[in-house]
Write an enzyme that holds these catalytic residues in place. Structure first.
Site, PDB file in Angstrom:
ATOM      1  N   THR A   1      52.486  34.309  77.795  1.00  0.00           N
ATOM      2  CA  THR A   1      53.691  33.577  78.231  1.00  0.00           C
ATOM      3  C   THR A   1      53.436  32.093  78.563  1.00  0.00           C
ATOM      4  O   THR A   1      54.346  31.419  79.042  1.00  0.00           O
ATOM      5  CB  THR A   1      54.320  34.265  79.469  1.00  0.00           C
TER       6      THR A   1
ATOM      7  N   TYR B   1      54.799  29.537  70.804  1.00  0.00           N
ATOM      8  CA  TYR B   1      55.219  30.682  71.620  1.00  0.00           C
ATOM      9  C   TYR B   1      56.446  31.359  70.989  1.00  0.00           C
ATOM     10  O   TYR B   1      56.459  32.573  70.776  1.00  0.00           O
ATOM     11  CB  TYR B   1      55.527  30.222  73.045  1.00  0.00           C
TER      12      TYR B   1
HETATM   13  N1  LIG Z   1      58.607  34.202  82.046  1.00  0.00           N
HETATM   14  C1  LIG Z   1      59.712  33.780  81.453  1.00  0.00           C
HETATM   15  O1  LIG Z   1      60.363  32.816  81.898  1.00  0.00           O
HETATM   16  C2  LIG Z   1      60.226  34.497  80.237  1.00  0.00           C
HETATM   17  C3  LIG Z   1      61.369  34.000  79.596  1.00  0.00           C
HETATM   18  C4  LIG Z   1      61.861  34.692  78.482  1.00  0.00           C
HETATM   19  C5  LIG Z   1      61.227  35.843  78.051  1.00  0.00           C
HETATM   20  N2  LIG Z   1      60.105  36.281  78.681  1.00  0.00           N
HETATM   21  C6  LIG Z   1      59.452  37.488  78.169  1.00  0.00           C
HETATM   22  O2  LIG Z   1      59.533  38.476  79.191  1.00  0.00           O
HETATM   23  C7  LIG Z   1      58.408  39.346  79.111  1.00  0.00           C
HETATM   24  C8  LIG Z   1      57.771  39.503  80.469  1.00  0.00           C
HETATM   25  O3  LIG Z   1      57.393  38.218  80.940  1.00  0.00           O
HETATM   26  P1  LIG Z   1      56.712  38.020  82.358  1.00  0.00           P
HETATM   27  O4  LIG Z   1      57.208  36.715  82.888  1.00  0.00           O
HETATM   28  O5  LIG Z   1      56.838  39.272  83.149  1.00  0.00           O
HETATM   29  O6  LIG Z   1      55.189  37.824  81.895  1.00  0.00           O
HETATM   30  P2  LIG Z   1      53.903  37.577  82.796  1.00  0.00           P
HETATM   31  O7  LIG Z   1      54.261  37.606  84.230  1.00  0.00           O
HETATM   32  O8  LIG Z   1      53.205  36.396  82.223  1.00  0.00           O
HETATM   33  O9  LIG Z   1      53.052  38.891  82.502  1.00  0.00           O
HETATM   34  C9  LIG Z   1      52.521  39.155  81.250  1.00  0.00           C
HETATM   35  C10 LIG Z   1      51.535  40.288  81.413  1.00  0.00           C
HETATM   36  O10 LIG Z   1      50.990  40.568  80.118  1.00  0.00           O
HETATM   37  C11 LIG Z   1      49.653  40.945  80.318  1.00  0.00           C
HETATM   38  N3  LIG Z   1      48.858  40.773  79.099  1.00  0.00           N
HETATM   39  C12 LIG Z   1      48.472  39.614  78.510  1.00  0.00           C
HETATM   40  N4  LIG Z   1      47.718  39.884  77.435  1.00  0.00           N
HETATM   41  C13 LIG Z   1      47.619  41.237  77.339  1.00  0.00           C
HETATM   42  C14 LIG Z   1      46.978  42.125  76.455  1.00  0.00           C
HETATM   43  N5  LIG Z   1      46.253  41.677  75.406  1.00  0.00           N
HETATM   44  N6  LIG Z   1      47.116  43.459  76.654  1.00  0.00           N
HETATM   45  C15 LIG Z   1      47.821  43.921  77.706  1.00  0.00           C
HETATM   46  N7  LIG Z   1      48.453  43.126  78.593  1.00  0.00           N
HETATM   47  C16 LIG Z   1      48.346  41.805  78.405  1.00  0.00           C
HETATM   48  C17 LIG Z   1      49.146  40.032  81.418  1.00  0.00           C
HETATM   49  O11 LIG Z   1      48.036  40.631  82.025  1.00  0.00           O
HETATM   50  P3  LIG Z   1      46.849  39.724  82.626  1.00  0.00           P
HETATM   51  O12 LIG Z   1      47.471  39.016  83.792  1.00  0.00           O
HETATM   52  O13 LIG Z   1      45.812  40.701  82.999  1.00  0.00           O
HETATM   53  O14 LIG Z   1      46.461  38.794  81.520  1.00  0.00           O
HETATM   54  C18 LIG Z   1      50.351  39.968  82.338  1.00  0.00           C
HETATM   55  O15 LIG Z   1      50.277  40.936  83.363  1.00  0.00           O
HETATM   56  C19 LIG Z   1      57.498  38.749  78.033  1.00  0.00           C
HETATM   57  O16 LIG Z   1      57.711  39.424  76.832  1.00  0.00           O
HETATM   58  C20 LIG Z   1      57.974  37.321  77.902  1.00  0.00           C
HETATM   59  O17 LIG Z   1      57.722  36.793  76.624  1.00  0.00           O
HETATM   60  C21 LIG Z   1      59.599  35.650  79.778  1.00  0.00           C
END
Ligand SMILES: NC(=O)c1ccc[n+]([C@@H]2O[C@H](COP(=O)([O-])OP(=O)(O)OC[C@H]3O[C@@H](n4cnc5c(N)ncnc54)[C@H](OP(=O)(O)O)[C@@H]3O)[C@@H](O)[C@H]2O)c1
Length: 295
Positions: free
Chosen positions: A62, A125
């Site tokens: 992300t 991204y």
């Molecule tokens: N954040 C935003 O503003 C936003 C906006 C639109 C859409 N989204 C989408 O919403 C979803 C959730 O976002 P979020 O904000 O909850 O994300 P986040 O807080 O960044 O969490 C992502 C998680 O993915 C894990 N991860 C990374 N690489 C991995 C791998 N190879 N195998 C397994 N786990 C892995 C990370 O673990 P580690 O910490 O251990 O690396 C982390 O816990 C994502 O699909 C994102 O694209 C987010």
């Protein structure tokens, strides 16, 4: 029903794990070290061991700006990962719920984006997330792809927590006023996915496909920041708000140009699942109350 959640320590992952029990689900959360979604052997062995009835992929790369120079990792997590999960789910004949983003659009439209609108990501991204969507759609018919935007929560890194930190450090802040979207609580995303999972549990069939879900009403980053600081002061998290200055995106250059229009239309998810967008002003207060309790 047994649900496997990848990325259990992320913003959405944590909220799914917090709420899953209250829906009567048997939740199996996996951190990136327990299940690396880019590793085919790991994906196969963990999923066949747990034997879930449904997989929710809350794992993602992300870091939007970093992805420009770290393309390999971004595509591995955002494209290869969902592809491997979808292939394993297909073998087991179980559905995959996957989360995507408003960054699949270029933000040039004047109106909120519908699921059928043309995608045109302008960043690594956004392109990697779009490739992940396509991998899921082309591999597995039983899928929900939930596109969302501007995610915030009491966990991890997000705009709300950045504003709160800067509020302690600065007397003045410049915030972009010409990008508009729907701030979305990670909790609301988790609730939405679990409600759809519940409908699947009861009916064993849902209308699979791509859905948009975001908080309401739409607002600019500047308007969101005003509300954040207003609430922070009201809840005594901050003594006073820094002076906010509304700036144009061109005055605040970032590695990746953010979409001017991040508004997602949520009509389809309301019509098909009866799910309405959360009022982000209410969910923001819940997040601040949780942060206050953890102080
Ligand atoms: N954040 C935003 O503003 C936003 C906006 C639109 C859409 N989204 C989408 O919403 C979803 C959730 O976002 P979020 O904000 O909850 O994300 P986040 O807080 O960044 O969490 C992502 C998680 O993915 C894990 N991860 C990374 N690489 C991995 C791998 N190879 N195998 C397994 N786990 C892995 C990370 O673990 P580690 O910490 O251990 O690396 C982390 O816990 C994502 O699909 C994102 O694209 C987010």
């Amino acid at each position: 029903m047994r649900i496997l959640v990848t990325g259990k320590n992320g913003q959405v992952g944590r909220c799914l794990m917090d709420q899953g029990d209250s829906y009567g689900f048997n939740m199996h959360g996996m951190s990136s070290s327990e299940l690396d979604i880019t590793n085919i052997r790991n994906v196969d062995s963990v999923i066949s061991q747990i034997k879930p009835d449904l997989v929710i992929n809350a794992a993602a790369y992300t870091a939007v700006d970093k992805a420009e120079t770290d393309m390999k990792s971004a595509y591995a997590v955002n494209e290869t990962g969902p592809k491997l999960l979808a292939a394993t789910c297909k073998k087991l004949d179980i559905p995959l719920f996957h989360i995507s983003t408003d960054y699949v659009f270029d933000g040039e439209s004047e109106i909120p984006y519908k699921e059928t609108d043309t995608v045109n990501p302008t960043s690594v991204y956004g392109r990697s997330k779009l490739m992940g969507e396509l991998a899921v759609r082309n591999t597995l018919s039983k899928h929900i792809i939930l596109r969302t935007s501007w995610v915030f929560s009491e966990h991890g890194n997000n705009f709300v927590k950045t504003m709160l930190r800067l509020g302690f450090e600065r007397d003045e802040l410049s915030v972009v006023g010409d990008q508009v979207g729907g701030p979305t609580s990670a909790n609301g995303i988790a609730t939405t996915l679990l409600k759809i999972a519940k409908q699947y549990e009861f009916r064993a069939q849902v209308q699979w496909g791509v859905y948009h879900y975001c908080g309401a009403p739409y607002v600019s980053w500047f308007g969101f920041a005003e509300e954040i600081f207003g609430e922070c002061v009201r809840l005594s998290l901050l003594e006073s708000s820094p002076e906010l200055r509304k700036v144009f995106s061109v005055e605040y250059p970032t590695t990746v140009k953010r979409p001017a229009n991040s508004r997602l239309s949520t009509i389809k998810i309301t019509n098909n699942f009866g799910i309405h967008p959360d009022d982000w002003q209410e969910t923001l207060i819940n997040v601040f109350n949780k942060l206050k309790r953890s102080q």
